[in-house]
Design an enzyme around this catalytic site. Structure first.
Site, short mmCIF file in Angstrom:
data_model
loop_
_atom_site.label_atom_id
_atom_site.label_comp_id
_atom_site.label_asym_id
_atom_site.label_seq_id
_atom_site.Cartn_x
_atom_site.Cartn_y
_atom_site.Cartn_z
N PHE A 13 -8.47 7.04 -3.30
CA PHE A 13 -7.92 5.58 -3.10
C PHE A 13 -9.33 4.80 -2.88
O PHE A 13 -10.25 5.17 -2.39
CB PHE A 13 -7.09 5.56 -2.21
CG PHE A 13 -5.82 6.13 -2.43
CD1 PHE A 13 -4.92 5.50 -3.31
CD2 PHE A 13 -5.33 7.19 -1.52
CE1 PHE A 13 -3.65 6.06 -3.68
CE2 PHE A 13 -4.00 7.60 -1.92
CZ PHE A 13 -3.32 7.13 -2.99
N ILE A 58 1.40 7.08 0.68
CA ILE A 58 0.75 6.19 1.30
C ILE A 58 -0.86 5.86 1.15
O ILE A 58 -1.67 6.93 1.04
CB ILE A 58 0.95 6.32 2.71
CG1 ILE A 58 2.41 6.38 3.23
CG2 ILE A 58 0.54 5.10 3.64
CD1 ILE A 58 2.66 7.06 4.63
N CYS A 59 -1.19 4.67 0.80
CA CYS A 59 -2.62 4.43 0.72
C CYS A 59 -3.26 3.99 1.97
O CYS A 59 -3.12 2.87 2.27
CB CYS A 59 -2.92 3.26 -0.46
SG CYS A 59 -4.59 2.95 -0.75
N LEU A 60 -3.65 4.81 2.81
CA LEU A 60 -4.37 4.55 3.92
C LEU A 60 -5.55 5.31 4.49
O LEU A 60 -5.39 6.56 4.42
CB LEU A 60 -3.12 4.72 5.28
CG LEU A 60 -3.45 4.50 6.48
CD1 LEU A 60 -3.40 2.87 6.66
CD2 LEU A 60 -2.13 4.76 7.39
N HIS A 89 0.77 -1.13 -0.03
CA HIS A 89 -0.10 -0.06 -0.12
C HIS A 89 0.97 1.30 -0.03
O HIS A 89 0.34 2.42 0.25
CB HIS A 89 -1.10 0.01 1.11
CG HIS A 89 -1.88 -0.93 1.27
ND1 HIS A 89 -2.62 -1.65 2.18
CD2 HIS A 89 -2.61 -1.79 0.08
CE1 HIS A 89 -3.30 -2.60 1.89
NE2 HIS A 89 -3.57 -2.68 0.64
#
Lengths: 600, 154
Positions: free
Chosen positions: B147, B92-94, B85
């Site tokens: 995202f 950052i894919c959070l 991720h």
């Protein structure tokens, strides 16, 4: 309630025709009730609007905006449980969310929700993410509010100089009523500007003055603030060492003087990682080896740099000298290739370095060195002389310098002896780079120190002299050829002119001859009738007759001279027109003149 | 609004300069706009405990109502950790860092802990699918990217 509601509804809607025709007596009482209620409503709205207007006016007039209690500095300690999770301040107007009972400031939760949902104050609880909303009884109990309002804070005007510390609940009152640093309208009502409350009684302070230290112009009302907060000449306390410094010097103080600043050890470039306060640096330096080594190494580095630059210079010089040296070698080898049976010397001079490296071929080198030292003379003489007889070779070659007969031997022998010892001996029997600019004025000056100088062999001197002489000879011959050509050209030019003149003269003489011929023939014709008389006259007086004839000839010649000028022009034309006819003219002229002479 | 943001960041800074959980350290906080933090993962064989990763926090004036922008930074001695991720440009894919998943209750420390735990629970040393394409074409700020949060395991 429901009754009146229904009637009110019926009165507002268009009434049925029957009801208008027969209005019931009870309807009047209902309508008065409605009118009363409407009046009450109107009054309420008026009051509301009045209040709204008043608050707006109060807000506009009040020069101090309402205090944001979340931006205050708290003096008293507070429990961490009283902190809003969003703004991290003690809760301001705390509210409880319905269903999850998490507590936030009213303003914080409102901001959070309105930022993400435009629909209004509802959303998820920021803490537990449960769907939540503010109920009608969201406000917390009075006890909590009282505890929070009892926290002591600094006055929001503390930056401007207010020193008071008050309870949080009283901050708004302090600002609007008491704080001397809050702004109020100027006493002079015509001024319209604001002034600090404590300066209100001093009268209008809105006239320009200039700061004594920085000469900046400003209203008198702002001078004190300027002096405390802005003037570069004000004194401030260094927050590290708490000594009084001038504001304008604080950067310098931080960099140079502040004893509380951490500075690296002077040996940091050498690897000392220690950092200590400037005040304690001396103690560290006393024990740090690297700090002590620092200056020594610096001096050494400086010296190394100097050496390096000098080394570079020397390298460059050497390069220049080497190029000169190779040029010299080329000249020499070209010179050597001149004599016919001189192959050995060529191989000797050019690869001189490789020769120095190969120590194995010592014997051949000695032989070849002999060849080199006493170069073979031109073939017509060299055929008679053996190469192994150096003195004779030398004498035949250069009889002018008797000294050189002895020196070559003594000079060539030294480089042969040290050759096996030194691994890279510079070939000493080769001409030095300095001989490239050989001094012709004093050609034998090199032979004087030649006894010890390895490069100053008289042989090389002779060779270079020979070379220079050859150059000069070439120069002289070139000059001669040039001169020769110039001379022949000049002679040719002058010849042409003379030839033209001669042709012209020839033409003139031919014209004259023709005239004389004509005149003499005319005279002869005139004399033929009186031939007897003439014959007679011959007998009587030859001189007189000759004189008479001479006189007539003279007259003819005079006439001819006058005609000659006219003829000259014609002759010139003839000359120009037929230039090629001129070579034939001399013969013709000679013929004419002879004829004329015979006629005369 | 701006006053609230700076006030809160000042308080956070004071707290961070005091104590921090293991593996998290403050690198620099020159102002109240951009901070840099170092995190290291202590108990995952994919990330040696000696390796540190540099995080950059960028705060908007409406922090903490709005989420800060958090990305990994590549530095001479700092790499971008391999994670399904985390894109190779540091984004950052959070969901926590997105406007949907952000909550004003979070702070710098809690975000660091979340990212640390996200790394600690990782088992695949790989980049997200389409990483190269994304890194080459992405010109958006991380907060503007939509995202799709499909992996509830992290």
């Amino acid at each position: 309630m429901s009754d009146s509601n229904s009637t009110g509804h019926s009165s507002l809607s268009p009434p049925p025709p029957g009801s208008r025709r027969s209005p019931s007596p009870g309807g009047t009482s209902v309508s008065t009730q409605i009118a009363l209620r409407n009046m009450r409503r109107l009054e309420a709205r008026r009051n509301m609007e009045e209040n709204h207007y008043l608050t707006q006016k109060a807000r506009n007039c009040n020069l101090n905006p309402p205090v944001d209690l979340r931006a205050l500095d708290y003096v008293s300690k507070y429990d961490d449980n009283l902190v809003c999770p969003i703004c991290r301040c003690p809760l301001v107007d705390p509210v409880l969310l319905m269903d999850c009972d998490h507590c936030f400031c009213r303003e914080c939760i409102r901001q959070t929700w309105t930022t993400y949902s435009p629909l209004g104050p509802k959303g998820d609880c920021p803490t537990c993410r449960m769907p939540a909303k503010l109920g009608p009884r969201a406000s917390t109990s009075k006890i909590l509010v009282n505890i929070l309002d009892d926290l002591v804070v600094k006055c929001p005007k503390s930056e401007n100089g207010c020193k008071s510390e008050i309870k949080r609940g009283e901050v708004q009152d302090h600002i609007t009523i008491y704080c001397g640093y809050a702004m109020v309208e100027c006493k002079d009502s015509g001024c319209g500007q604001s002034v600090r409350r404590k300066d209100y009684d001093l009268g209008c302070l809105h006239y320009n003055v200039s700061c004594e230290s920085c000469q900046q112009n400003m209203p008198k009302a702002e001078l004190e603030t300027h002096w405390q907060l802005q003037c570069p000449d004000r004194q401030v306390k260094c927050d590290l060492c708490s000594s009084l410094i001038y504001y304008r010097d604080r950067e310098e103080h931080r960099k140079e003087a502040c004893p509380a600043v951490n500075v690296p050890c002077p040996g940091a470039p050498l690897g000392c990682t220690n950092k200590s306060r400037r005040a304690h640096l001396d103690i560290h330096v006393k024990g740090c080896v690297l700090a002590k080594l620092g200056p020594v190494l610096d001096a050494q580095k400086q010296r190394m740099d100097e050496q390096e630059s000098a080394h570079k210079l020397i390298n460059r010089k050497l390069e220049i000298l080497e190029t000169g040296f190779t040029a010299m070698q080329d000249i020499l080898s070209a010179n050597r290739s001149g004599p016919p049976d001189n192959g050995s010397t060529e191989t000797l001079i050019v690869p001189s370095r490789s020769r120095a490296e190969s120590t194995a071929t010592d014997s051949t080198r000695i032989a070849s060195a002999d060849d080199y030292d006493f170069p073979v003379p031109p073939s017509n003489r060299g055929s008679a002389i053996e190469p192994e007889s150096p003195p004779t070779t030398n004498t035949t070659r250069s009889s002018t310098t008797p000294r050189t007969t002895a020196t070559p031997r003594s000079l060539t022998s030294p480089p042969l002896r040290p050759a096996p010892q030194a691994p890279f001996p510079r070939p000493t029997d080769l001409p030095p780079p300095t001989t490239t600019d050989f001094d012709l004025a004093s050609p034998f000056s090199t032979t004087a120190p030649g006894a010890d100088g390895p490069y100053s062999s008289p042989l090389h001197h002779l060779l270079s002299m020979h070379e220079s002489l050859r150059d000069e000879m070439a120069r002289v011959s070139a000059a001669l050829t040039e001169l020769d050509g110039r001379h022949s050209m000049q002679i040719l030019n002058e010849n042409l002119r003379t030839r033209d003149e001669i042709a012209y003269l020839g033409g003139q003489v031919a014209g004259m001859g023709r005239q004389v011929h004509w005149l003499t023939s005319a005279q002869l014709q005139r004399q033929t009738p009186g031939g007897s008389a003439a014959a007679r006259e011959v007998g009587t007086g030859a001189s007189a007759g000759g004189g008479g004839a001479g006189g007539s000839v003279e007259g003819a010649v005079n006439a001819m001279s006058t005609a000659a000028t006219a003829l000259r022009g014609a002759a010139r034309v003839v000359n120009v027109g037929g230039g090629q006819g001129s070579p034939t003219s001399p013969g013709m002229r000679r013929g004419v003149s002879e004829e004329g002479r015979t006629k005369l | 609004m701006a006053g609230m943001s700076s006030k809160r960041l000042q308080k956070e800074l004071v707290k961070i300069q005091g104590t921090l959980p293991p593996g998290i350290s403050l690198v620099s906080a020159p102002d109240l706009k951009e901070w840099q933090m170092d995190i290291s993962v202590l108990d995952n064989p994919l990330y040696p405990p000696a390796d540190k990763y540099r995080l950059r926090f960028t705060f908007s004036p409406s922090y903490p109502i709005e989420a800060p922008e958090v990305v990994f930074l590549a530095a001479p001695d700092r790499n971008i950790p391999m994670h399904p991720h985390i894109y190779s440009n540091g984004i950052i894919c959070l969901d926590l860092l997105d406007s949907q998943g952000w909550s004003p209750v979070h702070n710098v420390e809690s975000v660091c802990i979340s990212i640390q735990s996200m790394l600690a629970s990782n088992t695949k040393a790989e980049r997200p699918p389409g990483d190269k394409e994304f890194v080459r074409s992405n010109r958006q700020r991380p907060r503007d990217i939509n995202f799709l949060y499909h992996d509830p395991t992290v």
